[in-house]
Design an enzyme around this catalytic site. Structure first.
Site, PDB file in Angstrom:
ATOM      1  N   HIS A  64      47.521  -4.574  15.319  1.00  0.00           N
ATOM      2  CA  HIS A  64      48.248  -5.173  16.449  1.00  0.00           C
ATOM      3  C   HIS A  64      47.820  -6.616  16.672  1.00  0.00           C
ATOM      4  O   HIS A  64      46.647  -6.973  16.548  1.00  0.00           O
ATOM      5  CB  HIS A  64      48.154  -4.312  17.712  1.00  0.00           C
ATOM      6  CG  HIS A  64      46.820  -4.218  18.373  1.00  0.00           C
ATOM      7  ND1 HIS A  64      46.419  -5.092  19.350  1.00  0.00           N
ATOM      8  CD2 HIS A  64      45.807  -3.328  18.241  1.00  0.00           C
ATOM      9  CE1 HIS A  64      45.217  -4.745  19.782  1.00  0.00           C
ATOM     10  NE2 HIS A  64      44.820  -3.683  19.116  1.00  0.00           N
ATOM     11  N   ASP A 178      39.750  -7.756  19.386  1.00  0.00           N
ATOM     12  CA  ASP A 178      40.690  -6.635  19.483  1.00  0.00           C
ATOM     13  C   ASP A 178      42.073  -7.237  19.663  1.00  0.00           C
ATOM     14  O   ASP A 178      42.450  -7.600  20.764  1.00  0.00           O
ATOM     15  CB  ASP A 178      40.291  -5.750  20.670  1.00  0.00           C
ATOM     16  CG  ASP A 178      41.182  -4.531  20.818  1.00  0.00           C
ATOM     17  OD1 ASP A 178      42.058  -4.330  19.967  1.00  0.00           O
ATOM     18  OD2 ASP A 178      41.005  -3.795  21.803  1.00  0.00           O
ATOM     19  N   GLU A 208      50.658  -3.390  21.619  1.00  0.00           N
ATOM     20  CA  GLU A 208      49.811  -2.201  21.449  1.00  0.00           C
ATOM     21  C   GLU A 208      49.064  -1.888  22.732  1.00  0.00           C
ATOM     22  O   GLU A 208      48.925  -0.736  23.125  1.00  0.00           O
ATOM     23  CB  GLU A 208      48.819  -2.436  20.295  1.00  0.00           C
ATOM     24  CG  GLU A 208      48.060  -1.184  19.864  1.00  0.00           C
ATOM     25  CD  GLU A 208      46.692  -1.017  20.534  1.00  0.00           C
ATOM     26  OE1 GLU A 208      45.999  -0.043  20.209  1.00  0.00           O
ATOM     27  OE2 GLU A 208      46.316  -1.833  21.401  1.00  0.00           O
ATOM     28  N   GLU A 209      48.583  -2.934  23.385  1.00  0.00           N
ATOM     29  CA  GLU A 209      47.684  -2.771  24.536  1.00  0.00           C
ATOM     30  C   GLU A 209      48.370  -2.167  25.759  1.00  0.00           C
ATOM     31  O   GLU A 209      47.712  -1.800  26.716  1.00  0.00           O
ATOM     32  CB  GLU A 209      47.044  -4.122  24.896  1.00  0.00           C
ATOM     33  CG  GLU A 209      46.135  -4.709  23.815  1.00  0.00           C
ATOM     34  CD  GLU A 209      44.827  -3.943  23.635  1.00  0.00           C
ATOM     35  OE1 GLU A 209      44.594  -2.961  24.354  1.00  0.00           O
ATOM     36  OE2 GLU A 209      44.050  -4.345  22.749  1.00  0.00           O
ATOM     37  N   ASP A 231      42.022  -1.542  13.168  1.00  0.00           N
ATOM     38  CA  ASP A 231      41.760  -1.947  14.550  1.00  0.00           C
ATOM     39  C   ASP A 231      40.249  -2.103  14.732  1.00  0.00           C
ATOM     40  O   ASP A 231      39.489  -2.044  13.763  1.00  0.00           O
ATOM     41  CB  ASP A 231      42.331  -0.878  15.513  1.00  0.00           C
ATOM     42  CG  ASP A 231      42.776  -1.466  16.856  1.00  0.00           C
ATOM     43  OD1 ASP A 231      42.049  -2.323  17.406  1.00  0.00           O
ATOM     44  OD2 ASP A 231      43.824  -1.064  17.360  1.00  0.00           O
ATOM     45  N   HIS A 319      37.688  -5.729  25.058  1.00  0.00           N
ATOM     46  CA  HIS A 319      38.412  -5.850  26.337  1.00  0.00           C
ATOM     47  C   HIS A 319      37.628  -6.664  27.379  1.00  0.00           C
ATOM     48  O   HIS A 319      37.795  -6.496  28.576  1.00  0.00           O
ATOM     49  CB  HIS A 319      38.819  -4.478  26.911  1.00  0.00           C
ATOM     50  CG  HIS A 319      39.922  -3.832  26.125  1.00  0.00           C
ATOM     51  ND1 HIS A 319      40.898  -3.057  26.699  1.00  0.00           N
ATOM     52  CD2 HIS A 319      40.208  -3.861  24.811  1.00  0.00           C
ATOM     53  CE1 HIS A 319      41.730  -2.638  25.756  1.00  0.00           C
ATOM     54  NE2 HIS A 319      41.322  -3.114  24.604  1.00  0.00           N
TER      55      HIS A 319
END
Ligand SMILES: [Zn+2]
Length: 349
Positions: A64, A178, A208-209, A231, A319
């Site tokens: 992603h 990420d 994706e998130e 990922d 994140h």
């Protein structure tokens, strides 16, 4: 371009979920030399195709391109920006972060502020300040000044962190690892892949998130026989993490998911990945029981079902404004993915 250079470029680019265009343009440029054609589908997933022979299996790789970030929600009359979160961000890490607001007139630096602690009541000081009580100061005198700077509702906001090599080693720090790390591993896979009869579709997915949305559309369109998501995963090698929570460590090779919240890796896929790693002496780690998931979860239930697995790069502090990872793990992830593609016919008839 080296893994280090590609990761720096992609990490420093802004691609908040739903606004991946800057990252997409870099991906197209970097995937092109290793593909027969590069397409963009209607949701703006990037699909680089390396054509194989007819009747040979087709594999989809998915990485992603989006990152968690913020979005301008309101401009106050005093020129402060209030925002909403795009993807899972812990409110506790927002306060006092330096950010970059991407507007039609370029990027502006800002700082996330709150009501000063000095004038907060005792009980207020103990509470976590949630995002709706925070704001961004871009130095605009009032709303008109902010608008003149180019700010509009819906503009993307990212943490202002520049990519850096730590201590001259293979450990690097940067924004949005990420999943720019997975994007780089996917590009590197095509680069190191030897001749194969299989068709390889390397897909840079969007959104994706916020629920694996791009992957759902892309997998339907590509219609692969099997798929791998590239990922990142949590590296548990920092103080306070128990072995039980995760035993995955940075620098020890990619993690292969056995199960997470959205996927139980197909046993044939797991066997194929482990055999490929062992035959090529590529380090790997196994992980299970983690909360969260990857594009593989959505791809695996597309059409009549697609056997799926995940190759994940151990990354610290995902994140949050900056992640830390080992470039060696990106390298091993690419080598393992390429080695597995080379062996598809042996494992899947
Ligand atoms: Zn991810």
């Amino acid at each position: 371009m080296s893994v280090n250079e590609n990761l720096e470029r992609l990490s420093d680019a802004c691609g908040v979920t739903g606004r991946e265009n800057n990252v997409r343009d870099i991906m197209i440029e970097l995937l092109k030399p290793y593909s027969d054609e590069v397409q963009i589908d209607k949701l703006e997933n990037v699909i680089a195709v390396k054509k194989g022979k007819a009747k040979s299996p087709k594999i989809m790789l998915a990485a992603h391109m989006d990152e968690v970030g913020l979005m301008v929600k309101t401009i106050t009359k005093d020129g402060f920006l209030q925002f909403t979160k795009m993807g899972g961000i812990d409110d506790r890490i927002l306060l006092a972060q330096k950010v970059s607001v991407h507007t039609k007139k370029g990027a502006h630096i800002g700082i996330i502020g709150s009501k000063p602690p000095h004038i907060q009541k005792e009980e207020e000081r103990k509470k976590i300040i949630t995002y709706d009580d925070l704001f961004i100061d871009i130095g605009a005198e009032n709303k008109d000044a902010a608008v003149k700077m180019g700010v509009s509702i819906g503009d993307s906001i990212v943490f202002d962190i520049k990519y850096a090599n730590l201590g001259g080693s293979d450990i690097v720090l940067g924004k949005a690892f990420d999943n720019r790390a997975g994007c780089v591993a996917m590009i590197e896979t095509l680069k190191v892949l030897k001749e194969t009869d299989c068709t390889v579709c390397a897909v840079g997915t969007v959104q994706e998130e916020v629920g694996l949305r791009g992957a759902a559309a892309a997998a339907f369109g590509v219609d692969p026989d099997l798929a791998l998501a590239l990922d990142v995963t949590i590296a548990g090698d920092v103080p306070g993490v128990r072995e039980f929570d995760t035993s995955v460590k940075m620098g020890k090779g990619p993690a292969l998911t056995i199960s997470d919240s959205g996927l139980i890796t197909h046993p044939k896929i797991l066997r194929w990945l482990i055999d490929s790693a062992e035959e090529e002496k590529i380090p790997f780690q196994l992980e299970s029981g983690l909360l969260g998931s990857t594009d593989a979860a959505r791809i695996s239930i597309t059409r009549q079902g697609i056997p799926c697995g995940t190759v994940s790069i151990p990354t610290r502090y995902i994140h949050s404004p900056a992640g830390v990872l080992s470039l060696k793990d990106i390298d091993s992830s690419a080598k393992l993915t390429a080695a597995a593609i080379q062996r598809i016919k042996k494992h899947f008839k």
